[in-house]
Design a protein around this motif. Sequence first.
Motif, PDB file in Angstrom:
ATOM      1  N   GLY A 220       0.801  -1.223   0.000  1.00 52.29           N
ATOM      2  CA  GLY A 220       0.000   0.000   0.000  1.00 52.29           C
ATOM      3  C   GLY A 220       0.831   1.269   0.000  1.00 52.29           C
ATOM      4  O   GLY A 220       0.301   2.361   0.149  1.00 52.29           O
ATOM      5  N   GLY A 223       1.199   2.823  -4.522  1.00 57.89           N
ATOM      6  CA  GLY A 223       0.065   3.163  -5.375  1.00 57.89           C
ATOM      7  C   GLY A 223       0.247   2.765  -6.827  1.00 57.89           C
ATOM      8  O   GLY A 223      -0.584   3.104  -7.672  1.00 57.89           O
ATOM      9  N   GLY A 224       1.288   2.037  -7.139  1.00 60.18           N
ATOM     10  CA  GLY A 224       1.519   1.608  -8.518  1.00 60.18           C
ATOM     11  C   GLY A 224       0.463   0.621  -8.994  1.00 60.18           C
ATOM     12  O   GLY A 224       0.208   0.493 -10.197  1.00 60.18           O
ATOM     13  N   ARG A 226      -2.703   0.742  -8.730  1.00 54.99           N
ATOM     14  CA  ARG A 226      -4.044   1.354  -8.773  1.00 54.99           C
ATOM     15  C   ARG A 226      -4.922   0.703  -9.841  1.00 54.99           C
ATOM     16  O   ARG A 226      -4.492   0.493 -10.970  1.00 54.99           O
ATOM     17  CB  ARG A 226      -3.962   2.848  -9.086  1.00 54.99           C
ATOM     18  N   VAL A 227      -6.142   0.411  -9.451  1.00 50.99           N
ATOM     19  CA  VAL A 227      -7.139  -0.081 -10.402  1.00 50.99           C
ATOM     20  C   VAL A 227      -8.423   0.717 -10.172  1.00 50.99           C
ATOM     21  O   VAL A 227      -8.631   1.266  -9.084  1.00 50.99           O
ATOM     22  CB  VAL A 227      -7.432  -1.593 -10.208  1.00 50.99           C
ATOM     23  N   THR A 228      -9.257   0.795 -11.193  1.00 55.38           N
ATOM     24  CA  THR A 228     -10.523   1.505 -11.046  1.00 55.38           C
ATOM     25  C   THR A 228     -11.661   0.484 -11.030  1.00 55.38           C
ATOM     26  O   THR A 228     -11.753  -0.354 -11.920  1.00 55.38           O
ATOM     27  CB  THR A 228     -10.731   2.501 -12.202  1.00 55.38           C
ATOM     28  N   THR A 233     -10.884   4.584  -7.343  1.00 52.31           N
ATOM     29  CA  THR A 233      -9.528   4.036  -7.373  1.00 52.31           C
ATOM     30  C   THR A 233      -9.268   3.181  -6.138  1.00 52.31           C
ATOM     31  O   THR A 233      -9.584   3.589  -5.017  1.00 52.31           O
ATOM     32  CB  THR A 233      -8.498   5.175  -7.432  1.00 52.31           C
ATOM     33  N   PHE A 235      -6.170   0.384  -4.346  1.00 49.44           N
ATOM     34  CA  PHE A 235      -4.827  -0.191  -4.433  1.00 49.44           C
ATOM     35  C   PHE A 235      -5.009  -1.708  -4.353  1.00 49.44           C
ATOM     36  O   PHE A 235      -5.370  -2.241  -3.304  1.00 49.44           O
ATOM     37  CB  PHE A 235      -3.948   0.284  -3.270  1.00 49.44           C
ATOM     38  N   VAL A 238      -3.569  -4.014  -1.329  1.00 42.88           N
ATOM     39  CA  VAL A 238      -4.166  -4.029   0.007  1.00 42.88           C
ATOM     40  C   VAL A 238      -5.696  -4.093  -0.013  1.00 42.88           C
ATOM     41  O   VAL A 238      -6.306  -4.648   0.891  1.00 42.88           O
ATOM     42  CB  VAL A 238      -3.706  -2.828   0.877  1.00 42.88           C
ATOM     43  N   ASP A 239      -6.305  -3.532  -1.035  1.00 39.28           N
ATOM     44  CA  ASP A 239      -7.772  -3.564  -1.130  1.00 39.28           C
ATOM     45  C   ASP A 239      -8.249  -4.804  -1.875  1.00 39.28           C
ATOM     46  O   ASP A 239      -9.431  -5.135  -1.842  1.00 39.28           O
ATOM     47  CB  ASP A 239      -8.292  -2.317  -1.852  1.00 39.28           C
ATOM     48  N   GLU A 252      -8.327  -0.026 -18.720  1.00 37.79           N
ATOM     49  CA  GLU A 252      -7.284   0.705 -18.004  1.00 37.79           C
ATOM     50  C   GLU A 252      -6.193  -0.252 -17.514  1.00 37.79           C
ATOM     51  O   GLU A 252      -4.998   0.033 -17.624  1.00 37.79           O
ATOM     52  CB  GLU A 252      -7.917   1.432 -16.810  1.00 37.79           C
ATOM     53  N   ARG A 256      -2.310  -0.120 -18.375  1.00 41.77           N
ATOM     54  CA  ARG A 256      -1.325   0.079 -17.296  1.00 41.77           C
ATOM     55  C   ARG A 256      -0.323  -1.071 -17.239  1.00 41.77           C
ATOM     56  O   ARG A 256       0.846  -0.866 -16.917  1.00 41.77           O
ATOM     57  CB  ARG A 256      -2.030   0.247 -15.942  1.00 41.77           C
TER      58      ARG A 256
END
Lengths: 288, 476
Positions: A220, A223-224, A226-228, A233, A235, A238-239, A252, A256
């Motif tokens: 975490g 932030g590399g 990141r997904v939507t 957004t 992370f 961790v999410d 996306e 990425r």
Amino acid sequence: MHRIHSHRVLAEKIHEFWIEAPLVARKYRAGQFVIVRTHEFGERIPLTVVEADANSGRIRLIVQEAGKSTILMCRLQAGEHFLDVVGPLGRATHIENWGNLVAVCGGVGTASLLPIVRAAAAAGNSVYAVIGSRSKDLMILEDEFRAACKEVRVSTDDGTYGIKGFVTDVLRQWIEQGQKFQQAIIVGPVIMMKVAAALTKELAIPALASLNPIMVDGTGMCGGCRVTVHGKTYFACVDGPEFDAHGVDFQELILRNQAYRNLEERALHGLLDKGCQLTAQLEGAKHA
Amino acid sequence: MPDGTAAPKKAKRERVPRVKMAEQAPEKRIHNFEEVPFGYTEEQAIVEANRCLICKRPKCVDGCPVNIDIPKFIAQIRDGDFLGAARTVRATNSLPAVCGRVCPQAEQCEVLCVEGIKHEPVAIGNLERFIADWELAQGQIALPEIPPPTGYRIAVVGSGPAGLTVAGDLAKIGHDVTVFEALHRPSGVLAYGIPEFRLPRPVVKSEIEYIQRLGVKFVYDVVIGVTVTVDELFEQGFHAVFIGTGAGLPRMMNVPGENLVGVYSANEFLTRVNLMGASRDGYDTPVRLAKHTVVVGGGNTAMDAARVSLRVSGNPVTLAYRRSMEEIPARREEIHHAIEEGIKFELLVAPLEVLGDERGQVKAIQCIRMGLGEPDDSGRRRPEPIAGSEFVMECDTVIVAIGNSPNPIIPRNTPGLEVSKWGTVVADEATGATSRPGVYAGGDIVSGAATVILAMGAGRKAATAIHEYLQTLPKP
Ligand SMILES: Cc1cc2nc3c(=O)[nH]c(=O)nc-3n(C[C@H](O)[C@H](O)[C@H](O)COP(=O)(O)OP(=O)(O)OC[C@H]3O[C@@H](n4cnc5c(N)ncnc54)[C@H](O)[C@@H]3O)c2cc1C
Ligand SMILES: Cc1cc2nc3c(=O)[nH]c(=O)nc-3n(C[C@H](O)[C@H](O)[C@H](O)COP(=O)(O)OP(=O)(O)OC[C@H]3O[C@@H](n4cnc5c(N)ncnc54)[C@H](O)[C@@H]3O)c2cc1C
Ligand code: SF4
Ligand code: SF4
Ligand code: FES
């Protein structure tokens, strides 16, 4: 240092490792991953933990040779070591008793889905699976899926095994034959997940997708990853890595994941052009 | 001065200007990662030390979060007693070579300097750096005498400045300390955030070696709360736990286009370069080679990202900050260095949207100009957008450096640990004690993103409190 207990080739460019990582093995739950670094100059690479044995302190990883880091990793033999293994990272899969669960997977994503399939079956679900690969030689883990699932169907792009076509063709056909699924879980190449997510949405089957963005730390911090999802957004380290497949912006993610394509290809060509240097690099890496 | 008896004394105190450190020329240093200021020579240090009034009531000490006996160590430098000066500094600061380089001296010790009221303040930071470097150059730093082992075991979570301070302080009094670090290398932001041209790696490395020689054990690749929980640490026989996990969760801008390819958080960009060696030959981790980078933010992190991007890419870098030069929070020296190196400052500018091409790559950033309105809670004038002032800057890389929130892993995974609405761990300011007995916390995880020396100050207080707490436990 994490000793490689065994190394086996499952299919072309797909390798299985059992490595010593007792702290990870003790804590691991289905759906989690580790970040691995094989040598002092190496990248931090995320890999799903496919299985863990808390008694022997070993974890099972299944790795596809994709670029420089994974190719170097797959040259390591039993008795040698991974430099760093950190985890288990990410949230474990939230498993409920859904009823009929369909696992949709392709390529090396099949390995990531195996532990989830097993855990879902143990939680009382009737688990069905659709496994896709480019051709028969690249199909992995089929027996282990059959052991955990009520029924497994396979497809290959070239028709050398199972149904010729994509996993989504199989899934659609299955449903047209009257099969009901209360939940789907999708893991594989992003483009496959995108198509499978769209189909489950159309069929109104709730679906989870396990995402594989580029990661660095896995905690975490950067932030590399990141997904939507549903316009927000997250992370993934961790999410996630699992999210509601119907909300993921797969386009996306595809873009990425190609962020370093040119640089990675250059690294890879540097590696392959100088075949002899590869051995030198590996030797260097081992002694670093 | 013809009048007054004080005249002869004053005449003796010849007013010398503050001694400047020689620096690498900007046009040279933008091509390398070597340190910018070279440090004082012994002669320069003594000249600068002579500027200090050796005040009886030294204001400077109040400004130092670890209360270094500044007049004492400066007098020792003046008298050529470098070893003594090093001991004085090290008595309260376990990372002097780091603090001398990165402390915001201009707002801490030096701003209160008595000499600074009428003239330039004494260069306390430069002198601290000098004495720490001198000590390192002598070879191994002499270890203090360590009392026999007490048998108490303390787990320190996170190896940033807060954790390192706690570890060092407790090891010095005979406790058995283990530091658990999530990454593969120690020292937190000092390793992954602050670049080498501000803080050379050998400096950090020798400070870590010193702490190891005090008997502290380091375990890497362990994420506490995940690999091992705080409860399990107690089950494994640790008597107390210190949490120093920092503020490593990057805030994003929440504008459209923020996830385009080429938008980095400063943490990611700096980690790739500083921790993973992305710009160096032989390292596998890649980083973009930007044609034009726009960095959003105005703190130390923003300056570091801008100056690193300049060095890595060799191409222009623009920094966009939403307030004016008055409010910009970075250390003065870094701003000065950044300007010298040719970083372009777009002040009073806020981002509205990142624009991309058909391949999802950044191609420009749309911004709006800001005016300054009434002061806000922080006392700084609040920036307000000026309608109709939107403009577009072409760029292929955007680095977001607008702050970090507390790392959520420990708060999420530690039952009974009180956490504020900002996600910081709630801890007593004087002791670092948390809502759980035996669990202490300090540094950025408690204060929110702050400074190295404040994290160390919190670590020092927590170490004292942990030692006192251990005395209340049965003898191990
Ligand atoms: C949570 C998670 C779990 C994963 N589990 C596994 C696993 O069990 N087995 C496995 O083989 N791989 C897994 N991956 C993917 C694996 O991490 C990447 O294949 C690896 O990082 C590629 O590194 P490389 O240097 O060898 O290739 P690179 O040279 O970096 O990349 C080669 C190609 O792969 C693409 N790529 C780069 N990074 C990723 C990525 N993270 N995911 C997908 N494609 C990527 C690039 O676009 C490029 O075209 C996982 C990824 C995540 C995020
Ligand atoms: C780019 C940048 C430049 C800066 N420049 C300056 C400057 O010039 N001067 C200044 O005074 N301050 C500066 N700062 C701020 C300063 O670095 C921080 O305030 C300070 O490092 C905080 O120290 P800490 O010990 O609280 O945490 P950190 O330094 O953040 O260290 C925390 C450590 O804990 C580890 N960790 C996190 N979670 C876990 C877990 N669950 N288990 C195990 N380990 C974990 C992390 O990996 C990390 O190593 C800068 C910050 C940044 C990002
Ligand atoms: S530690 Fe920082 S605040 Fe304290 S004297 Fe040194 S430079 Fe000043
Ligand atoms: S306040 Fe300034 S002059 Fe006085 S002791 Fe401190 S550094 Fe020296
Ligand atoms: S990989 Fe760095 S935040 Fe997820």
